[in-house]
Motif scaffolding. Structure first.
Motif, short mmCIF file in Angstrom:
data_model
loop_
_atom_site.label_atom_id
_atom_site.label_comp_id
_atom_site.label_asym_id
_atom_site.label_seq_id
_atom_site.Cartn_x
_atom_site.Cartn_y
_atom_site.Cartn_z
N GLN A 44 -29.57 55.01 -8.08
CA GLN A 44 -29.84 56.04 -9.09
C GLN A 44 -31.14 55.44 -8.80
OE1 GLN A 44 -27.74 54.33 -12.49
NE2 GLN A 44 -26.23 56.36 -12.30
N VAL A 45 -31.88 54.67 -8.18
CA VAL A 45 -33.05 54.04 -7.92
C VAL A 45 -33.73 54.42 -7.56
CG1 VAL A 45 -33.96 52.32 -7.96
CG2 VAL A 45 -32.83 51.96 -9.63
N LEU A 46 -33.48 54.65 -6.22
CA LEU A 46 -33.90 55.60 -5.09
C LEU A 46 -33.74 56.69 -4.89
CD1 LEU A 46 -32.18 52.88 -2.02
CD2 LEU A 46 -34.15 53.48 -2.78
N ASP A 47 -32.65 57.56 -5.91
CA ASP A 47 -32.61 58.81 -6.65
C ASP A 47 -34.40 59.05 -7.23
OD1 ASP A 47 -30.60 59.59 -4.26
OD2 ASP A 47 -29.29 59.85 -6.23
N GLU A 48 -34.57 57.65 -8.48
CA GLU A 48 -35.56 58.30 -9.34
C GLU A 48 -36.76 58.20 -8.30
OE1 GLU A 48 -35.08 55.41 -11.99
OE2 GLU A 48 -33.00 56.62 -12.93
N MET A 49 -36.73 57.59 -7.34
CA MET A 49 -37.78 57.30 -7.23
C MET A 49 -38.64 58.76 -5.48
SD MET A 49 -37.42 53.11 -5.61
CE MET A 49 -39.12 53.30 -4.81
N GLY A 50 -37.11 58.62 -5.74
CA GLY A 50 -37.58 60.53 -4.94
C GLY A 50 -37.47 61.58 -5.12
N SER A 51 -37.23 61.58 -6.80
CA SER A 51 -37.40 63.01 -7.38
C SER A 51 -39.10 62.68 -8.01
CB SER A 51 -36.69 62.57 -8.99
OG SER A 51 -36.69 61.72 -9.50
N LYS A 52 -39.63 60.86 -8.25
CA LYS A 52 -41.00 61.07 -7.72
C LYS A 52 -41.85 60.80 -6.93
CE LYS A 52 -39.73 58.68 -12.06
NZ LYS A 52 -39.63 56.81 -12.82
N GLY A 53 -41.26 61.19 -6.03
CA GLY A 53 -42.31 61.17 -4.68
C GLY A 53 -43.06 59.59 -4.02
N GLU A 54 -41.57 58.73 -4.67
CA GLU A 54 -42.26 57.51 -4.95
C GLU A 54 -41.78 57.23 -3.15
OE1 GLU A 54 -41.49 55.50 -8.36
OE2 GLU A 54 -42.75 55.83 -9.79
N LEU A 55 -41.27 56.97 -3.04
CA LEU A 55 -40.78 57.52 -1.46
C LEU A 55 -41.09 57.37 -0.79
CD1 LEU A 55 -36.55 57.55 -1.63
CD2 LEU A 55 -37.40 55.63 -1.94
N PRO A 56 -41.62 55.41 0.19
CA PRO A 56 -42.47 55.96 1.04
C PRO A 56 -41.51 56.51 2.59
CG PRO A 56 -41.37 53.19 1.55
CD PRO A 56 -41.08 54.43 0.22
N ILE A 96 -43.69 49.59 -3.49
CA ILE A 96 -43.03 50.35 -3.62
C ILE A 96 -41.72 50.21 -2.31
CG2 ILE A 96 -42.48 52.77 -4.03
CD1 ILE A 96 -43.11 51.88 -5.85
N GLY A 97 -42.66 50.19 -1.13
CA GLY A 97 -41.95 50.00 -0.19
C GLY A 97 -40.73 49.00 0.07
N ASN A 98 -40.80 47.30 -0.46
CA ASN A 98 -40.10 46.35 -0.61
C ASN A 98 -38.78 46.97 -1.78
OD1 ASN A 98 -42.12 45.29 1.10
ND2 ASN A 98 -42.73 43.84 -0.31
N VAL A 99 -39.28 47.67 -2.66
CA VAL A 99 -39.04 47.78 -3.33
C VAL A 99 -37.64 49.01 -3.17
CG1 VAL A 99 -38.09 48.97 -5.76
CG2 VAL A 99 -39.90 47.33 -6.66
N ALA A 100 -37.88 49.50 -2.84
CA ALA A 100 -37.65 51.25 -1.64
C ALA A 100 -36.42 50.14 -0.63
CB ALA A 100 -37.41 51.80 -1.26
N GLY A 101 -36.68 49.33 -0.20
CA GLY A 101 -35.88 48.43 1.25
C GLY A 101 -35.23 47.97 0.60
N GLY A 102 -35.17 46.79 -0.37
CA GLY A 102 -34.09 45.86 -1.13
C GLY A 102 -33.10 46.95 -2.56
#
Length: 104
Positions: free
Chosen positions: A31-43, A5-11
């Protein structure tokens, strides 16, 4: 999502900062970062410190920086030797050989 997930977010973060990327791509990344953040997936966000980072990566990164700097200094010094009128021909020949060996 990906296994790292860290690499995806970094990209996606890199996409947002890249001036050569279209606005459409930047909007999609946001949009992807917002979705990741709302799911608690962002490092977790890290400060500029090395705390919590993989020590091997941190040390390795510093070693690469030091080696790059040393090579730049060595390259400069050997090239300077070639132009210095106070240096013997033997020393100049040795400097030429070192520079050739380094691919400079």
């Amino acid at each position: 999502m990906s296994s790292n997930i860290g690499n995806v977010a970094g990209g996606h973060k890199a996409t947002l900062k890249n001036p050569n990327v279209s606005e459409e791509a930047k909007e999609r990344s946001q949009q992807v970062l917002d979705e990741m953040g709302s799911k608690g997936e962002l490092p977790e966000q890290r400060s500029g410190s090395d705390e919590g980072k993989n020590l091997g990566n941190v040390v390795g990164g510093h070693k690469v920086s030091i080696i790059y700097y040393q090579c730049a200094v060595i390259d400069f010094c050997f090239k300077a030797t070639l132009k210095n009128p106070n240096v013997s021909e033997e020393a100049k020949d040795r400097s030429k050989q070192v520079l050739e060996d380094m691919g400079a």
